[in-house]
Design an enzyme around this catalytic site. Structure first.
Site, PDB file in Angstrom:
ATOM      1  N   GLY A  57       0.832  -1.198   0.000  1.00 39.56           N
ATOM      2  CA  GLY A  57       0.000   0.000   0.000  1.00 39.56           C
ATOM      3  C   GLY A  57       0.863   1.243   0.000  1.00 39.56           C
ATOM      4  O   GLY A  57       2.060   1.181   0.328  1.00 39.56           O
ATOM      5  N   CYS A  84       5.466  -6.024   1.564  1.00 41.97           N
ATOM      6  CA  CYS A  84       5.833  -4.608   1.570  1.00 41.97           C
ATOM      7  C   CYS A  84       5.179  -3.889   2.758  1.00 41.97           C
ATOM      8  O   CYS A  84       5.520  -4.152   3.903  1.00 41.97           O
ATOM      9  CB  CYS A  84       5.472  -3.975   0.221  1.00 41.97           C
ATOM     10  N   TYR A  85       4.203  -2.995   2.529  1.00 39.94           N
ATOM     11  CA  TYR A  85       3.513  -2.346   3.641  1.00 39.94           C
ATOM     12  C   TYR A  85       2.940  -3.393   4.592  1.00 39.94           C
ATOM     13  O   TYR A  85       2.911  -3.196   5.812  1.00 39.94           O
ATOM     14  CB  TYR A  85       2.397  -1.439   3.118  1.00 39.94           C
ATOM     15  N   HIS A 171       8.036  -7.442  -3.729  1.00 39.32           N
ATOM     16  CA  HIS A 171       6.733  -7.817  -4.292  1.00 39.32           C
ATOM     17  C   HIS A 171       6.853  -9.117  -5.082  1.00 39.32           C
ATOM     18  O   HIS A 171       7.276  -9.112  -6.241  1.00 39.32           O
ATOM     19  CB  HIS A 171       6.203  -6.703  -5.206  1.00 39.32           C
ATOM     20  N   GLU A 173       4.486 -10.811  -6.308  1.00 36.80           N
ATOM     21  CA  GLU A 173       3.389 -10.975  -7.255  1.00 36.80           C
ATOM     22  C   GLU A 173       3.672 -10.412  -8.640  1.00 36.80           C
ATOM     23  O   GLU A 173       2.950 -10.711  -9.600  1.00 36.80           O
ATOM     24  CB  GLU A 173       2.104 -10.336  -6.689  1.00 36.80           C
ATOM     25  N   SER A 225     -23.106  -9.495 -26.533  1.00 44.69           N
ATOM     26  CA  SER A 225     -22.390  -8.512 -27.352  1.00 44.69           C
ATOM     27  C   SER A 225     -21.455  -9.179 -28.347  1.00 44.69           C
ATOM     28  O   SER A 225     -21.020  -8.552 -29.316  1.00 44.69           O
ATOM     29  CB  SER A 225     -21.565  -7.593 -26.442  1.00 44.69           C
ATOM     30  N   ASP A 229     -16.818 -12.035 -22.345  1.00 47.45           N
ATOM     31  CA  ASP A 229     -17.564 -12.198 -21.095  1.00 47.45           C
ATOM     32  C   ASP A 229     -19.020 -12.602 -21.337  1.00 47.45           C
ATOM     33  O   ASP A 229     -19.504 -13.580 -20.759  1.00 47.45           O
ATOM     34  CB  ASP A 229     -17.511 -10.904 -20.277  1.00 47.45           C
ATOM     35  N   LYS A 371     -10.244 -12.230 -15.862  1.00 48.77           N
ATOM     36  CA  LYS A 371     -10.404 -12.316 -17.310  1.00 48.77           C
ATOM     37  C   LYS A 371      -9.754 -13.573 -17.885  1.00 48.77           C
ATOM     38  O   LYS A 371     -10.336 -14.252 -18.743  1.00 48.77           O
ATOM     39  CB  LYS A 371      -9.795 -11.073 -17.965  1.00 48.77           C
TER      40      LYS A 371
END
Length: 515
Positions: A57, A84-85, A171, A173, A225, A229, A371
């Site tokens: 953060g 981290c934070y 990090h 990730e 559409s 999705d 996604k």
């Protein structure tokens, strides 16, 4: 979600990477959820988590109003990984010290470790990581020991194995920490004891059963559409309830070349879904006549879509549910470290704005998916790659890629240029490397020479970006010959364009779409 084992909960402290942490956990085949840092403990435990990850953060633990969790979170007996934070936070709360060192770390660094706690098992003794911090731990809490360091950070990773509390200053990730996925996998599998049970193959059966339970004997209408999705939603619900699903496909005149034909061929002809095709091109073009302001265009398109969809739904008679392709990033409440509201960059077109008097319950079977998981689900359901792997397309369609006034002539010009760009990308074998590729028709004319004659025609801009979640994006580095072929074909084959540009703006500061 039932049947996938206990989840890992990511507590969000305002990090830009919280969604990425959750994605990495799911890539380890463990279900994950994001909750705000101040979630009440009873609500947190209602999810029956196997472990917690404290995100990074932007705040400092010393700042007034710094985001803090309920201190009781440390009494739950759950494994915790602070990032981290997140690690600074529990170091401070558990009796350690956090200070601002003279040398801060931003960007690539290298940790060295000789860890025996399990967190860094299988990670190279010296490996690259991504740092982004001003504060740093200067004294570890009682029970903790250092398990990794860098040249500038003596507490790059710490651990209290007895309490199952771990922290990394870097990090894991992000892609700039190449072995970060191993670290997250070690936490969720070795330390939290989670089984690898989260995948789309097992999700299908659970989701179908869930749709059947929720819908009962009711009927469902879905705004189709042709995008990934809504297409996956339609296939999943059709698999669950068959002809009690009706899909409505509205041709607003703002679609890509060949899209109306593709959607009808795939869903009506191949999968025999009840598909209602509505040709509303004239209505949309009339409503957009003379309008150039981007936000006004979006609102006109969104509101008119609702009108057309409502009319068609009314013609169907009694309907109980409205199906939507809402994804997990859409339902996560973003946490601000300052408590302020987020800024609306653009309004987004969604069927969720349907009038209250329609009284349709929402059916959102993808609301727990990212996604990439939706694409995997589409493949599992048998959808063709032409739909599953296609690039994202905005709800307002070409209306926001036709910068300036929207007319039929300009839309036809844009459609042809866009089709050529995508064709050349696919021919070069690059389509799968790109998150989104598009052409914008600009409200600019330029002088050109075509066939020894002076022309004064329109200008288009090509845009292609790489991204993982569209929150940030970088421009795609094409081989020059691909851009050259594209520009040549557009200028030679598309009437009214005599100049082609390539947009190399990243997001931020730009957005992916121009409008």
């Amino acid at each position: 979600m039932q049947g996938v084992g206990k989840p890992i909960i990511v507590l969000d402290f305002g990090a830009q990477y919280s969604k990425l942490i959750a994605r990495r956990v799911r890539e380890a085949k463990v279900f994950s959820l994001i909750l705000p840092y101040n979630v009440p403990l009873d609500e947190l435990m209602a999810h029956d988590p196997a472990g917690l990850i404290f995100s990074g953060g932007p705040a400092s633990v010393h700042a007034d109003g710094a985001p803090l969790p309920d201190p009781g979170v440390f009494e739950l007996g759950l494994p915790i990984l602070g990032i981290c934070y997140g690690v600074q936070l529990f170091a401070q709360m558990l009796g350690g010290k956090v200070e601002r060192p003279s040398v801060r770390e931003y960007g690539i660094a290298h940790i060295e470790h000789n860890d025996t706690t399990g967190l860094l098992e299988g990670v190279s003794a010296r490996t690259q990581v991504w740092m982004s911090h001003g504060d740093a731990i200067s004294q570890v809490p009682e029970g903790f020991r250092v398990i990794a360091k860098t040249d500038n950070c003596p507490y790059a990773a710490i651990a209290d194995p007895a309490a199952r509390r771990y922290g990394v200053q870097f990090h894991p990730e992000v892609v700039h920490t190449p072995e970060g996925t191993q670290i997250i996998s070690n936490f969720v599998h070795t330390i939290c004891g989670c089984e690898a049970r989260w995948d789309m193959g097992s999700f299908v059966d659970r989701a179908i059963e869930s749709v059947r339970d929720e819908v009962g004997a009711g009927r469902v209408v879905c705004g189709l559409s042709g995008g990934v999705d809504s297409s996956v939603v339609a296939m999943l619900i059709h698999r669950a309830i068959g002809d009690r699903l009706t899909c409505v496909f509205v041709n607003n005149g703002l679609l890509r070349k060949g899209e109306p034909e593709l959607v009808q061929q795939v869903f009506r002809d191949n999968f025999h879904i009840d598909l209602r095709y509505v040709d509303a091109q004239e209505r949309f073009l009339t409503a957009l006549a003379g309008v150039s302001e981007p936000e006004q265009k979006r609102k006109i398109i969104g509101n008119l879509f609702i009108d057309v969809f409502e009319e068609e739904a009314h013609e169907l008679g009694h309907v109980d549910f409205l199906a939507q392709g809402t994804l997990y990033p859409d339902v996560i409440e973003s946490v601000s470290a300052t408590g302020g509201p987020s800024v609306t960059i653009k309004s987004h077109h969604n069927v969720g704005g349907l009038p209250e008097h329609m009284k349709l319950a929402l059916l959102e079977p993808l609301r727990e998916l990212f996604k990439d998981e939706v694409r995997a689900l589409g493949t599992e359901l048998g959808l063709p790659d032409d739909i599953v792997m296609r690039h994202p397309f905005p709800g307002p369609g070409l209306g926001v890629r036709c910068v300036g006034e929207v007319t039929k002539e300009r839309l036809d010009t844009l459609r042809e240029a866009d089709a050529i760009f995508i064709d050349e990308i696919k021919a070069a074998g690059l389509y799968g490397d790109i998150w989104q590729a598009l052409v914008c028709l600009l409200p600019v004319r330029s002088v050109g020479v075509q066939g020894d004659e002076r022309t004064y025609e329109e200008v288009c801009s090509l845009r292609a970006v790489t991204s993982e979640d569209a929150m940030t994006a970088d421009w795609f580095r094409f081989p020059p010959e691909v851009l050259q072929r594209t520009a040549n074909r557009i200028c030679n084959e598309v009437k009214h364009i005599n100049r082609v540009l390539y947009d190399i703006t990243s997001k931020p500061p730009g957005t992916i779409e121009w409008e």
